[in-house]
Design an enzyme around this catalytic site. Structure first.
Site, PDB file in Angstrom:
ATOM      1  N   CYS A  73      34.636  41.911  32.040  1.00  0.00           N
ATOM      2  CA  CYS A  73      35.139  42.860  30.866  1.00  0.00           C
ATOM      3  C   CYS A  73      34.519  42.258  29.564  1.00  0.00           C
ATOM      4  O   CYS A  73      33.585  41.507  29.835  1.00  0.00           O
ATOM      5  CB  CYS A  73      36.697  43.119  30.851  1.00  0.00           C
ATOM      6  SG  CYS A  73      37.487  41.472  30.490  1.00  0.00           S
TER       7      CYS A  73
HETATM    8  O1  LIG Z   1      37.850  42.287  27.002  1.00  0.00           O
HETATM    9  C1  LIG Z   1      38.591  43.142  27.240  1.00  0.00           C
HETATM   10  C2  LIG Z   1      39.670  42.707  27.854  1.00  0.00           C
HETATM   11  O2  LIG Z   1      39.997  41.223  27.726  1.00  0.00           O
HETATM   12  C3  LIG Z   1      38.138  44.598  27.288  1.00  0.00           C
HETATM   13  O3  LIG Z   1      36.678  44.654  27.882  1.00  0.00           O
HETATM   14  C4  LIG Z   1      38.190  45.099  26.016  1.00  0.00           C
HETATM   15  O4  LIG Z   1      39.419  45.166  25.647  1.00  0.00           O
HETATM   16  P1  LIG Z   1      39.852  45.776  24.039  1.00  0.00           P
HETATM   17  O5  LIG Z   1      39.607  44.803  23.120  1.00  0.00           O
HETATM   18  O6  LIG Z   1      41.418  46.102  24.361  1.00  0.00           O
HETATM   19  O7  LIG Z   1      38.917  47.252  23.872  1.00  0.00           O
END
Ligand SMILES: O=C(CO)[C@H](O)COP(=O)(O)O
Length: 155
Positions: A73
């Protein structure tokens, strides 16, 4: 270890790395099967956010459909938190060689996560190659510590 069945997945913030690492895993002779749970580039699939990706990967391991998961992510944190919600799953974000090694040898983690916004692509690829080569030793001094967690969860 040879013959690993590995789930690979990401949210929209990690999809570029997921695509590259999927190809790397598919070309690796130590990997028996690569199971891509998305997201895929189709716009509707991007509605699947990191919690679903982490939970799905954790459930697949819990159900015996895969041995490990490699998830991406933005930071690696969200998919790790989600996967850790599945009983019996040990997931961690790691962006350095030593932590990747210890995630297997100390913690017997089934799930490694990385952040596309955190680590360079070539380092991520190197870390994944290293990760595949580690196998937890159930006779090691670390095993009893991991067992405490398994006993707590009852699985
Ligand atoms: O990094 C993330 C969650 O840990 C995700 O890709 C992005 O999350 P967000 O910052 O809530 O959009």
């Amino acid at each position: 270890m040879s013959g690993l069945r590995i789930v690979i997945g990401s949210d929209e913030a990690g999809v570029d790395y997921k695509e590259t690492l999927r190809k790397d895993l598919e070309a690796d002779a130590r990997v028996a099967e690569v199971i891509d749970i998305g997201v895929h580039r189709a716009a509707e699939d991007f509605a699947r956010r990191y919690p679903y990706v982490g939970l799905t990967a954790g459930q697949m391991i819990s159900e015996g459909k895969a041995d490990r998961a490699l998830l991406f992510c933005g930071t690696g944190i969200g998919v790790a938190i989600a996967a850790n919600k599945v009983p019996g799953i040990r997931a961690t974000a790691a962006h350095d060689s030593f932590s990747v090694e210890r995630s297997i040898l100390s913690n017997n983690c089934q799930v490694l996560t990385m952040g596309q916004r955190v680590v360079g692509l070539e380092l991520a690829r190197r870390l994944a190659r290293e990760w595949i080569g580690y196998t937890f030793d159930p006779a090691s001094a670390s095993a009893a510590k991991v067992q405490v967690l398994s006993d707590y969860e009852g699985c």
